[in-house]
Every structure is written in C-alpha cells, then in structure tokens.
Design a protein around this motif. Structure first.
Motif: not given
Length: 86
Positions: A8, A11-12, A14-16, A18-19
């Motif tokens: 988790n 994933e967080n 990586i999400k940041q 990709l923002q």
C-alpha cells in the motif's frame, strides 16, 4: 511491516509520482531532468525563425532518409534506436 502495508505504501508513493506536476514551468522540468539549460525561443525574432526553418528542413530530410531505408522492428519502442543515427 506486513506485506500488504508495504504494498500500500509503495502504491501511494507511485500514485503521488504520477500526479500531474502543475504550475511548474516545463523548461524547469526539462532542466532538472537533463541538467541542461533550456534556451528561450521567440518565433518573432528573425534568428529564431531561421533556426526553426533549419530544424524543419533537417527533420524532413531525416524522415525521408528513414523512409528510404525502412525500419522493421517487432517492438515499436526499438524504432527509436534505429532512428538515432539519422
């Protein structure tokens, strides 16, 4: 740390990453990534018009040379390697 917690967190992160980066000028992003200064371009300045014309000519000539030679690759991302010499 449990495996699910670790996943988790990754994933967080990586999400940041990709923002979309908003309000940062594109030239600063390029300079940070490449360590080279981006030279400003003004299409109203004669010197820049001449440069743009030369770049268009060279790009057209390179494209024609690539088309004459042909590039056959099974993976599209490998085409860039073959285009570099042109």
């Amino acid at each position: 740390m449990k495996n699910a917690d670790y996943t988790n967190k990754l994933e967080n992160v990586i999400k940041q990453m990709l923002q979309p980066v908003k309000s940062i000028p594109f030239n600063l992003v390029i300079e940070a990534l490449s360590n080279y200064k981006v030279i400003p371009f003004d299409p109203d300045i004669e010197e820049d018009k001449v440069l743009l014309g030369a770049l268009k000519t060279v790009a057209d000539e390179a494209g024609q040379a690539v088309n004459r030679s042909g590039i056959l690759r099974t993976r599209p991302n490998e085409v860039g390697n073959d285009i570099e010499p042109f």
